[in-house]
Design a protein around this motif. Structure first.
Motif, PDB file in Angstrom:
ATOM      1  N   GLY A  88       0.820  -1.199   0.000  1.00 22.16           N
ATOM      2  CA  GLY A  88       0.000   0.000   0.000  1.00 22.16           C
ATOM      3  C   GLY A  88       0.857   1.253   0.000  1.00 22.16           C
ATOM      4  N   ARG A  89       0.375   2.295   0.650  1.00 22.56           N
ATOM      5  CA  ARG A  89       1.050   3.596   0.653  1.00 22.56           C
ATOM      6  C   ARG A  89       2.152   3.632   1.708  1.00 22.56           C
ATOM      7  N   THR A  90       3.148   2.807   1.542  1.00 23.28           N
ATOM      8  CA  THR A  90       4.211   2.689   2.541  1.00 23.28           C
ATOM      9  C   THR A  90       5.021   3.976   2.699  1.00 23.28           C
ATOM     10  N   CYS A  91       5.108   4.778   1.627  1.00 22.82           N
ATOM     11  CA  CYS A  91       5.888   6.019   1.725  1.00 22.82           C
ATOM     12  C   CYS A  91       5.241   7.012   2.667  1.00 22.82           C
ATOM     13  N   SER A  92       3.941   6.865   2.918  1.00 24.51           N
ATOM     14  CA  SER A  92       3.239   7.783   3.820  1.00 24.51           C
ATOM     15  C   SER A  92       3.473   7.438   5.290  1.00 24.51           C
ATOM     16  N   ARG A  93       4.036   6.289   5.534  1.00 23.05           N
ATOM     17  CA  ARG A  93       4.287   5.821   6.902  1.00 23.05           C
ATOM     18  C   ARG A  93       5.737   5.328   6.972  1.00 23.05           C
ATOM     19  N   PRO A  94       6.705   6.258   7.058  1.00 22.24           N
ATOM     20  CA  PRO A  94       8.117   5.898   6.937  1.00 22.24           C
ATOM     21  C   PRO A  94       8.728   5.241   8.166  1.00 22.24           C
TER      22      PRO A  94
END
Length: 122
Positions: free
Chosen positions: A26-32
């Motif tokens: 998923g949006r892993t870049c949003s949760r570093p």
């Protein structure tokens, strides 16, 4: 939203080792920032370790420092927790989680895996 799936739990004797894995999608870049937490029966969920996106910054709970190591393989979108010299007090459900910021608080992690059981016998 980030989806997290843990694996690698099981039964171990005191002094043994286990490695947990957590694969993210998923949006892993949003949760570093990613972390490991654990919850023993009848106890609150507690922080174990956390790591930043590139794996250059880690932080550990004092109770496991020197025995557990957190790491990441970004090519596989996977975080690991190498647990050595396991003790009965390490028995818990272990969860991986993702956060937009450095934190040791469960309140700052808004994406959680389903958990994997680790049981250590004496």
């Amino acid at each position: 939203q980030v989806q997290l799936i843990e694996s690698g739990g099981g039964l171990a004797q005191a002094g043994a080792s286990l490695r947990l894995s957590c694969t993210a999608s998923g949006r892993t870049c949003s949760r570093p920032v990613m972390g490991w937490f654990r919850q023993a029966p009848g106890k609150a969920r507690e922080f174990v370790a956390r790591i930043n996106w590139i794996g250059s910054n880690t932080w550990y709970a004092s109770s496991i420092k020197g025995r557990f190591t957190i790491s990441k393989d970004n090519a596989k979108n996977t975080m690991y927790l190498q647990m050595n010299n396991l003790q009965p007090e390490d028995t818990a459900v272990y969860y991986c989680a993702a956060s937009p910021r450095y934190s040791t608080s469960t309140r700052d992690y808004d994406n959680w895996g389903q958990g994997t059981q680790v049981t250590v016998s004496s």
